[in-house]
Scaffold this motif. Structure first.
Motif, PDB file in Angstrom:
ATOM      1  N   ASN A 192     -26.568 -36.429   0.374  1.00  0.00           N
ATOM      2  CA  ASN A 192     -26.591 -37.894   0.295  1.00  0.00           C
ATOM      3  C   ASN A 192     -26.583 -38.535   1.668  1.00  0.00           C
ATOM      4  O   ASN A 192     -27.261 -39.535   1.904  1.00  0.00           O
ATOM      5  CB  ASN A 192     -25.338 -38.414  -0.433  1.00  0.00           C
ATOM      6  N   GLN A 193     -25.767 -37.961   2.554  1.00  0.00           N
ATOM      7  CA  GLN A 193     -25.686 -38.513   3.900  1.00  0.00           C
ATOM      8  C   GLN A 193     -27.008 -38.335   4.638  1.00  0.00           C
ATOM      9  O   GLN A 193     -27.463 -39.239   5.338  1.00  0.00           O
ATOM     10  CB  GLN A 193     -24.555 -37.817   4.682  1.00  0.00           C
ATOM     11  N   SER A 200     -35.158 -37.797  -2.300  1.00  0.00           N
ATOM     12  CA  SER A 200     -34.518 -38.300  -3.516  1.00  0.00           C
ATOM     13  C   SER A 200     -35.305 -37.871  -4.753  1.00  0.00           C
ATOM     14  O   SER A 200     -34.712 -37.588  -5.796  1.00  0.00           O
ATOM     15  CB  SER A 200     -34.272 -39.811  -3.419  1.00  0.00           C
TER      16      SER A 200
END
Ligand SMILES: Cc1cc2nc3c(=O)[nH]c(=O)nc-3n(C[C@H](O)[C@H](O)[C@H](O)COP(=O)(O)O)c2cc1C
Ligand code: SF4
Ligand code: SF4
Lengths: 407, 69
Positions: free
Chosen positions: A42-43, A68
């Protein structure tokens, strides 16, 4: 034939990826950049988005969107660093893998978390050194995820993403139909992420120095630097690095300057477009849009005034026609016909209606293949017909402006 | 509107689909189907399009929903 000479780093417009000692060694890399921070997927995605990092393999697609899409699959992906660089006029990926390979391997680790298979896809010539480096990195505890080396064959389409995915799956390196995107389901059914090696190297820098730092180069819409391979009529051809929006003249100056008066410059490579040899022209999507061009994978070829742009384009078209992966009818039949029609025009075998026929064939092949090889070839030819309009007119009357210029 | 998709790696180019769907497809110089417009299928032609898809000998022709392809 324009060929890329050995491409030493060191000349620059703005060095980042190639700012170090460029010896390819792990100890110098760690001394310069330190260890990679540990980041969750996510980071990484957030940083790539904040930085505005786009793909450096030609299409310029935002990295975070692909990350994503692959994450949305919910299954362990196959992750491929694409160092194939099938484009003959490009030398930047080879330069990067030779001089700053640790940045590429760092970037690969950042997108490799949770992957079922992680691959560096690169020409065989570089494998020995890369193998040793991968072993050293494993021994030093740098790489959480092991990396497999897969050979990229020497063919123009071998670096197309579905071709790369096929090669990694043990099949021939030829493109596949795109009805199902490989980010959803690649050859073995797993979501597949294919990123150019330079894209990954930038990601490794962003992870260390931040999105804001990344954006300090380039333009607000097109942030960061890119590697350009400058060749043709320049004093010292090679790889240079600059922010997007750099003046075309500065890139050429960084390659030693023009070695002859120029008539045009090919930007974006064999799937790119011809633009006027105007020093002030910004090399960015926005700057090149009026000419239907884009920086692509950073290939810049300077055409001297005494060379015929139509001849040069016909030569490239002939090469591209020879590189079709014999799969798709319109491409297999259309590209050779397109190349030979353009060659007739270039070699002054003029017939009435020849330019219109070139235009018709270029339109006919566009969008009608499993990959964008026909589209890219058509784009190049359309741009040549525009950029060399005066040459086309002269050729139709049996004259060549470049021959005249030679006196 | 649904769209026609050709898997060019599979299409054999004998042009059966262009015969069945002349409103949407023409044969190119080599017998491969070329779109007259943009490959979208108006509702009225949907049945004919389905028939062309079903009869494609190479399983190369598909109808796809707008989001994909
Ligand atoms: C005919 C063809 C050849 C390509 N060759 C390469 C290549 O050699 N290396 C590469 O990175 N991308 C190549 N690409 C682009 C890839 O399909 C893909 O967009 C890219 O690897 C994605 O990485 P990026 O988003 O980091 O740029 C090629 C595309 C086409 C249509
Ligand atoms: S479009 Fe051409 S190059 Fe691409 S897969 Fe089909 S035949 Fe090969
Ligand atoms: S019917 Fe199928 S195989 Fe035949 S030309 Fe049409 S798409 Fe190609």
């Amino acid at each position: 034939m324009i060929s890329v000479a050995e491409a030493p780093p060191g000349r620059q417009v703005q060095l980042r990826l190639l700012a170090g000692s460029n010896d390819g060694r792990l100890d110098s890399h760690l001394a310069q950049h330190g260890r990679l921070p540990v980041l969750e997927t996510n980071q990484v995605m957030g940083m790539a988005r904040d930085a505005g990092l786009t793909g450096r393999g030609g299409a310029g697609f935002p990295l975070w969107r692909k990350l994503s899409a692959v994450a949305a699959g919910g299954r362990a992906p196959v992750v491929i660093a694409n160092g194939a660089e099938g484009e003959p006029a490009s030398g930047k990926d080879r330069a990067l893998l030779t001089y700053a390979p640790n940045l590429v391997l760092d970037g690969l680790q950042l997108v490799a978390l949770g992957a079922q298979s992680v691959v560096l896809y690169a020409p065989a010539a570089g494998h020995r050194a890369l193998r040793e480096l991968l072993d050293a990195r494993r021994a030093a505890g740098l790489d959480r995820v092991p990396v497999r080396l897969v050979t990229a064959p020497d063919a123009f389409v071998a670096g197309e993403e579905s071709a790369a995915a096929a090669a990694v799956a043990g099949r021939g390196a030829v493109p596949a139909d795109k009805l199902v995107r490989i980010t959803e389901s690649g050859p073995g059914g797993a979501p597949t992420l294919v990123q150019n090696v330079e894209t990954l190297a930038h990601l490794a820098m962003i992870a260390r120095y931040g999105a804001g730092w990344f954006r300090a180069a380039g333009t607000a819409e097109e942030p960061g630097t890119f590697l350009a391979t400058v060749s043709g009529a320049v004093a010292s051809p090679g790889v240079v690095e600059a922010g997007y929006g750099v003046a075309l003249g500065d890139l050429i100056a960084a390659a030693g300057g023009a070695s002859a008066p120029l008539s045009a410059v090919l930007v974006g490579g064999y799937h790119g477009g011809w633009v006027p040899a105007e020093g002030a022209l910004p090399v960015s999507r926005a700057g090149l849009m009026p000419y239907g061009g884009s920086p692509g994978a950073g290939v810049i070829v300077a055409l001297p005034r005494n060379a015929c742009g139509l001849m040069e384009t016909a030569r490239i078209a002939g090469y591209l026609a020879g590189q079709v992966a014999g799969q798709c009818g319109p491409c297999v039949n259309g590209l050779p016909r397109l190349a030979s029609t353009l060659t007739d025009l270039a070699q002054l075998r003029a017939r009435p209606g020849l330019p219109a026929e070139v235009d018709r064939l270029a339109r006919l092949v566009t969008g009608r293949g499993a990959c964008r090889h026909p589209d890219g070839t058509a784009r190049l030819i359309h741009s040549a017909m525009r950029a060399f309009e005066a040459d086309v007119a002269a050729h139709l009357t049996g004259r060549c402006l470049a021959t005249d210029a030679r006196g | 509107m649904n769209r026609l998709h050709v898997d060019w790696t599979a299409c054999d180019g004998r042009g059966l689909c262009a015969e069945l769907l002349p409103e949407l497809l023409v044969e190119d110089d080599w017998g491969y189907p070329a779109p007259r417009g943009d490959m979208s299928v108006p509702p009225a032609l949907e049945p004919a399009a389905r028939q062309a898809v079903d009869r494609c000998p190479a399983l190369a022709l598909r109808l796809t929903a707008p989001a994909s392809s």
